[in-house]
Design an enzyme around this catalytic site. Structure first.
Site, PDB file in Angstrom:
ATOM      1  N   HIS A   1       0.859  -1.178   0.000  1.00  0.00           N
ATOM      2  CA  HIS A   1       0.000   0.000   0.000  1.00  0.00           C
ATOM      3  C   HIS A   1       0.900   1.234   0.000  1.00  0.00           C
ATOM      4  O   HIS A   1       1.564   1.520   0.999  1.00  0.00           O
ATOM      5  CB  HIS A   1      -0.924   0.003   1.215  1.00  0.00           C
ATOM      6  CG  HIS A   1      -1.977  -1.055   1.153  1.00  0.00           C
ATOM      7  ND1 HIS A   1      -2.550  -1.619   2.281  1.00  0.00           N
ATOM      8  CD2 HIS A   1      -2.572  -1.671   0.090  1.00  0.00           C
ATOM      9  CE1 HIS A   1      -3.441  -2.529   1.902  1.00  0.00           C
ATOM     10  NE2 HIS A   1      -3.466  -2.570   0.586  1.00  0.00           N
TER      11      HIS A   1
ATOM     12  N   GLU B   1       1.409   4.076   2.795  1.00  0.00           N
ATOM     13  CA  GLU B   1       1.768   3.666   4.160  1.00  0.00           C
ATOM     14  C   GLU B   1       3.277   3.766   4.341  1.00  0.00           C
ATOM     15  O   GLU B   1       3.991   2.789   4.561  1.00  0.00           O
ATOM     16  CB  GLU B   1       1.221   2.266   4.429  1.00  0.00           C
ATOM     17  CG  GLU B   1      -0.307   2.242   4.387  1.00  0.00           C
ATOM     18  CD  GLU B   1      -0.921   0.854   4.522  1.00  0.00           C
ATOM     19  OE1 GLU B   1      -0.167  -0.120   4.725  1.00  0.00           O
ATOM     20  OE2 GLU B   1      -2.156   0.741   4.406  1.00  0.00           O
TER      21      GLU B   1
ATOM     22  N   HIS C   1       2.822  -2.843   7.191  1.00  0.00           N
ATOM     23  CA  HIS C   1       1.818  -1.841   6.830  1.00  0.00           C
ATOM     24  C   HIS C   1       1.811  -0.712   7.862  1.00  0.00           C
ATOM     25  O   HIS C   1       2.474  -0.794   8.892  1.00  0.00           O
ATOM     26  CB  HIS C   1       0.418  -2.466   6.802  1.00  0.00           C
ATOM     27  CG  HIS C   1       0.193  -3.400   5.656  1.00  0.00           C
ATOM     28  ND1 HIS C   1      -0.612  -3.083   4.588  1.00  0.00           N
ATOM     29  CD2 HIS C   1       0.663  -4.660   5.420  1.00  0.00           C
ATOM     30  CE1 HIS C   1      -0.630  -4.097   3.726  1.00  0.00           C
ATOM     31  NE2 HIS C   1       0.132  -5.073   4.218  1.00  0.00           N
TER      32      HIS C   1
ATOM     33  N   GLU D   1       1.528  -4.132  11.603  1.00  0.00           N
ATOM     34  CA  GLU D   1       0.961  -2.795  11.460  1.00  0.00           C
ATOM     35  C   GLU D   1       1.633  -1.830  12.433  1.00  0.00           C
ATOM     36  O   GLU D   1       2.031  -2.222  13.534  1.00  0.00           O
ATOM     37  CB  GLU D   1      -0.551  -2.814  11.763  1.00  0.00           C
ATOM     38  CG  GLU D   1      -1.385  -3.680  10.841  1.00  0.00           C
ATOM     39  CD  GLU D   1      -1.864  -2.920   9.608  1.00  0.00           C
ATOM     40  OE1 GLU D   1      -1.447  -1.747   9.419  1.00  0.00           O
ATOM     41  OE2 GLU D   1      -2.656  -3.507   8.844  1.00  0.00           O
TER      42      GLU D   1
END
Length: 498
Positions: A243, A246, A341, A414
């Site tokens: 992504h 990010e 991420h 994350e």
């Protein structure tokens, strides 16, 4: 002053919106149709035709990872800003990255970013944009007291982030962004500098090319001389930036790489016993273009692992092929897949894992996150969760979790776009580029604990990570993350099983 100005503006805007909705109906806007970035756009008062004056702001986003699709002049003190949607996909409007110049000293403004596609945001919890300028080149966050996030009837009830700012130096170019940018070119310079060091345990190769012919880099970090050819080789595979918006994921990834190629004794032991394969930027086109979620052609690559197209999603196709190939190699034990991420609504670092029916496998999967929680003060095991949501079926974690055998563990790592809470703290601590990188170093360090290699540290030397021992981190303040008897007792009390 900025806060009072912003408060007054918010109240006035809400009053005006009620009248406008009755008179004109809801806006059928064209912001979703924005396809390009503003390019040295001078924004002057309506009807003004003379030469631009100081204070007529010049906006630009035509640079790498830039994003700003439109600017509307509201008043001398206020401007509505529109995020350009991801290329070929109008659903995603989150990342912004633009510059402002031709300012007047002491000029006060309100910028309203008016077309966010997300409803939930850390802007509601104190997050603020980052800024730097020509004379102050280090990124810093704006004061949270000058930032508001609210739903606005004036813009089809989209969420709006408004912030007040005072320009203080007329000759400076001011740079605003959603979070600390980490561009494709920055990665290429970093990897080139690693290559120039000619490290015997580091190999860089081009795994493939993106649709726009950008490099898909693969790093292999291991000490081939010390790997026993008769024994199965343990392998850890890590990917980042599927992504593109990010950007914290790239700082974490660089922290992992910096540590693994360093002369720290823990890094040397890990290179002797484990093969690390790292893809630092899985979506280079999306990063270069300033997208938030998608590739050049508008695909969320992290929903296409099951059947990636070799022509539309070539980077994902190449990585999947490599992982499948390694999984079929009897000489290699692919034990970890970690996809890095950043998260837009939660604090701290945390992990997502998969759900298994075998209780013992469930417990074994929890070992690495628990160990990381002990090594990294900003990592939260309580935020870590294990799920099998159908909407996540096409992600790397879910697909590879079903493909690999029951000795392999697949995680999404994350980290918050904003901040973290530490044990006993009462206020969140905003992340910086350095603290993101430090989390990466702690991720790498945790593999020593996981593989129970602590006894190989010579002469009981302390194994806390010091920044001076980590390549490329000469000016950083590394904190100790070692594991002692107290840590092991905590682990036992938490039910960690090896």
């Amino acid at each position: 002053m900025e806060r009072r100005l912003l408060c007054d503006r918010m109240e006035r805007k809400m009053e005006e919106n009620t009248v406008r909705d009755v008179e004109t109906g809801s806006e059928t806007g064209g912001e979703d149709a924005l396809v390009g970035n503003v390019n040295k756009l001078m924004v002057s008062p309506p009807g003004y035709s003379g030469a631009p004056r100081k204070g007529h702001l010049l906006f630009d986003a035509c640079f790498e990872s830039g994003n700003l699709g439109r600017v509307d002049y509201i008043s001398e003190f206020e401007f509505d800003l529109f995020i350009r949607p991801d290329t070929c996909n109008p659903r995603f409007r989150v990342w912004f990255n633009f510059t402002v110049e031709n300012v007047r000293e002491t000029q006060r403004v309100i910028f309203n970013v008016v077309n966010f596609s997300k409803t939930k945001s850390l802007y509601r919890d104190g997050m603020s944009p980052v800024i730097k300028s020509t004379s102050r080149p280090k990124w810093q966050r704006l004061p949270a007291k000058n930032v508001y996030y609210y739903r606005c009837p004036d813009h089809r009830r989209n969420y709006v982030m408004s912030f007040a700012f005072c320009f203080d130096r007329e000759d400076d170019v001011y740079h605003f962004a959603y979070c600390y940018p980490y561009t494709y070119s920055r990665l290429q310079h970093y990897l080139a500098s690693l290559e120039r060091r000619n490290l015997p345990y580091l190999q860089r190769e081009q795994l493939g090319l993106s649709v726009q012919q950008r490099r898909l880099d693969l790093l292999t970090i291991t000490n081939t001389e010390h790997l026993d050819p008769e024994r199965e080789k343990k392998l850890v595979f890590l990917t980042s930036r599927v992504h593109p918006g990010e950007s914290p994921a790239s700082f974490i990834c660089q922290g992992v790489i910096d540590f693994l190629v360093s002369q720290h004794p823990v890094a040397q032991i890990l290179r002797d016993h484990v093969i690390f394969k790292i893809v630092p930027m899985l979506n280079p086109d999306g990063v270069y273009l300033g997208n938030y979620r998608c590739s050049l052609m508008g695909f969320d690559l992290n929903r296409h692992w099951q059947d990636p197209s070799p022509w539309a999603q070539p980077t994902l196709h190449a990585v999947k092929q490599l992982i499948v190939q390694m999984n079929q190699d009897p000489r290699v034990s692919l034990e970890f897949y970690i996809d890095v991420h950043a998260h837009s609504t939660m604090l701290n670092g945390f992990m997502y894992g998969n759900v298994f029916e075998d209780e013992e496998r469930v417990q074994r999967q929890a070992v690495f996150p628990r160990l990381l929680c002990q090594n990294a003060p900003d990592f939260s095991f309580s935020n870590t969760s294990f799920n099998k949501d159908m909407v996540k079926a096409g992600t790397g974690r879910r697909f590879l979790g079903g493909l690999l055998d029951d000795t392999s563990y697949c995680y999404t790592l994350e980290v918050s776009f904003y901040s973290y809470m530490t044990a006993g703290s009462t206020a969140p601590v905003p992340y910086t580029e350095e603290t993101y990188t430090k989390l990466g170093r702690n991720v790498a360090r945790t593999f020593l604990d996981y593989y129970k290699l602590n006894n190989l540290i010579k002469d009981n030397r302390p194994i806390h990570i010091q920044s001076s021992e980590v390549a490329g981190n000469g000016n950083r303040k590394g904190n100790g993350v070692g594991r002692d008897a107290a840590d092991r007792e905590r682990e036992k009390s938490q039910g960690v099983r090896h």
